[in-house]
Design an enzyme around this catalytic site. Structure first.
Site, PDB file in Angstrom:
ATOM      1  N   ILE A   1      69.506  22.973 -10.937  1.00  0.00           N
ATOM      2  CA  ILE A   1      68.443  22.722  -9.960  1.00  0.00           C
ATOM      3  C   ILE A   1      67.605  21.610 -10.564  1.00  0.00           C
ATOM      4  O   ILE A   1      66.846  21.845 -11.508  1.00  0.00           O
ATOM      5  CB  ILE A   1      67.617  23.986  -9.688  1.00  0.00           C
ATOM      6  CG1 ILE A   1      68.508  25.100  -9.134  1.00  0.00           C
ATOM      7  CG2 ILE A   1      66.478  23.690  -8.719  1.00  0.00           C
ATOM      8  CD1 ILE A   1      67.801  26.435  -8.960  1.00  0.00           C
TER       9      ILE A   1
ATOM     10  N   THR B   1      58.322  22.202  -7.806  1.00  0.00           N
ATOM     11  CA  THR B   1      58.353  20.796  -7.394  1.00  0.00           C
ATOM     12  C   THR B   1      57.762  20.614  -6.001  1.00  0.00           C
ATOM     13  O   THR B   1      57.211  19.560  -5.680  1.00  0.00           O
ATOM     14  CB  THR B   1      59.789  20.257  -7.438  1.00  0.00           C
ATOM     15  OG1 THR B   1      60.290  20.359  -8.782  1.00  0.00           O
ATOM     16  CG2 THR B   1      59.879  18.811  -6.996  1.00  0.00           C
TER      17      THR B   1
ATOM     18  N   TYR C   1      63.881  33.193 -12.066  1.00  0.00           N
ATOM     19  CA  TYR C   1      63.342  31.903 -12.491  1.00  0.00           C
ATOM     20  C   TYR C   1      62.698  32.118 -13.855  1.00  0.00           C
ATOM     21  O   TYR C   1      61.561  32.578 -13.951  1.00  0.00           O
ATOM     22  CB  TYR C   1      62.319  31.426 -11.459  1.00  0.00           C
ATOM     23  CG  TYR C   1      61.859  29.988 -11.587  1.00  0.00           C
ATOM     24  CD1 TYR C   1      62.319  29.141 -12.574  1.00  0.00           C
ATOM     25  CD2 TYR C   1      60.923  29.486 -10.681  1.00  0.00           C
ATOM     26  CE1 TYR C   1      61.884  27.827 -12.660  1.00  0.00           C
ATOM     27  CE2 TYR C   1      60.470  28.177 -10.763  1.00  0.00           C
ATOM     28  CZ  TYR C   1      60.948  27.352 -11.754  1.00  0.00           C
ATOM     29  OH  TYR C   1      60.509  26.056 -11.837  1.00  0.00           O
TER      30      TYR C   1
ATOM     31  N   LYS D   1      67.738  30.626 -12.882  1.00  0.00           N
ATOM     32  CA  LYS D   1      67.361  29.242 -13.118  1.00  0.00           C
ATOM     33  C   LYS D   1      66.780  29.207 -14.522  1.00  0.00           C
ATOM     34  O   LYS D   1      65.715  29.755 -14.792  1.00  0.00           O
ATOM     35  CB  LYS D   1      66.332  28.753 -12.089  1.00  0.00           C
ATOM     36  CG  LYS D   1      65.931  27.291 -12.319  1.00  0.00           C
ATOM     37  CD  LYS D   1      64.888  26.802 -11.326  1.00  0.00           C
ATOM     38  CE  LYS D   1      64.502  25.356 -11.631  1.00  0.00           C
ATOM     39  NZ  LYS D   1      63.409  24.864 -10.747  1.00  0.00           N
TER      40      LYS D   1
END
Length: 296
Positions: A208, A53, A140, A168
């Site tokens: 998240i 992001t 991730y 995540k």
């Protein structure tokens, strides 16, 4: 239902994966600091700097560290996790070392993108980086970005590492999510905003969520209600967020979030190539959805 309570701190609750504001093509550190200060009192657990992001792939190494320093200063003690990516191991190790000199809560490390290694290569990659890290590591798992999926046996093997504490979860595999939560060694954080409710209802540790740049308190409240077994109340707050999340991600992230923040005067509208601004039509749809949240 209870959020994961048998996983190591600090990876619980709602984390904001921050956008990176730009002004005339350079990082707008004043706007970034103001954004962090505005989000800080909303009940969030912490921030992620230089994630996807945050357009981290479009920032050079010095810019990434400067962003991290700005976020740390503005966070004023609220935990900050730093994103690490790429597929050049010496550069990744250098990034781990530099970030680890700061007072960060952990590192969010993605699989090496583009090269699509075998699971054995992913095990070596993460173990090597975790061995070098002075802080906890969050895996991730985002195969649609990296082209490399972390399979369940790989994740369970990595959970044995003393500095790998969390994942995540953007894999889109509900069975894998449930198996990781049941195993209990890794904190499982929803990385797909639309899966936040389901992951937490199953007992996940947190989320998240990029869309929580706005309506942050509502996201926090939903998670608090789920933690207190108040499912019906949580569902009532969550349902209006679903069209919001769908709209936010109907064009490439972070364009829509930046468009809203720019419309509010919080940041400039800039993104770095190849990212492009949100369409005017989507901005108007998002503004209409925002107005709906303010109605009784």
């Amino acid at each position: 239902m209870r959020l994961q309570s048998n996983v190591p701190a600090p990876f619980t609750g709602l984390w904001i994966p921050l956008i990176t504001p730009f002004l005339d093509g350079t990082v707008d550190h004043a706007a970034l600091a103001a954004l962090v200060r505005g989000l800080r009192p909303c009940g969030i657990a912490g921030f992620v700097a230089c994630g996807s992001t945050g357009e981290a792939a479009a920032l050079d190494a010095d810019e990434q560290l400067a962003v991290l320093d700005t976020v740390l200063a503005a966070a004023d003690g609220l935990p900050v996790v730093m994103g690490i990516g790429g597929y050049h191991l010496p550069r990744a190790l250098a990034a781990v070392a530099e970030a680890g000199k700061r007072q960060i809560a952990g590192l969010l490390i993605a699989p090496p993108c583009y090269v699509r290694p075998a699971q054995a290569g992913l095990l070596d990659w993460f173990r090597t980086l975790a061995d070098a890290s002075p802080v906890p590591v969050m895996l991730y798992d985002i195969p649609y970005r990296t082209g490399a999926e972390l399979h369940l046996p790989t994740l369970l093997a990595l959970a044995e590492h003393p500095r790998i504490w969390a994942v995540k979860d953007c894999g889109g595999d509900a069975a894998k999510t449930q198996a990781l939560i049941a195993d209990g060694r890794l904190a499982v954080l929803a990385g797909e905003d639309a899966q936040l409710f389901g992951t937490l209802a199953l007992g996940g540790a947190g989320a998240i969520a990029a869309s929580a740049h706005l309506h942050t308190a509502r996201f926090v409240h939903v998670m608090s209600l789920l933690a207190d077994d108040r499912l019906q109340e949580a569902r009532a707050l969550w349902q209006p967020l679903q069209p919001w999340i769908r709209a936010i991600f109907s064009e490439p992230n972070p364009g829509p979030i930046k468009a809203l923040l720019a419309h509010a005067g919080a940041i400039g509208p800039g993104l770095r190539a190849p990212m492009t601004p949100a369409s005017d039509g989507l901005l108007q749809r998002l503004l209409a959805l925002q107005e709906g949240f303010s109605r009784p």
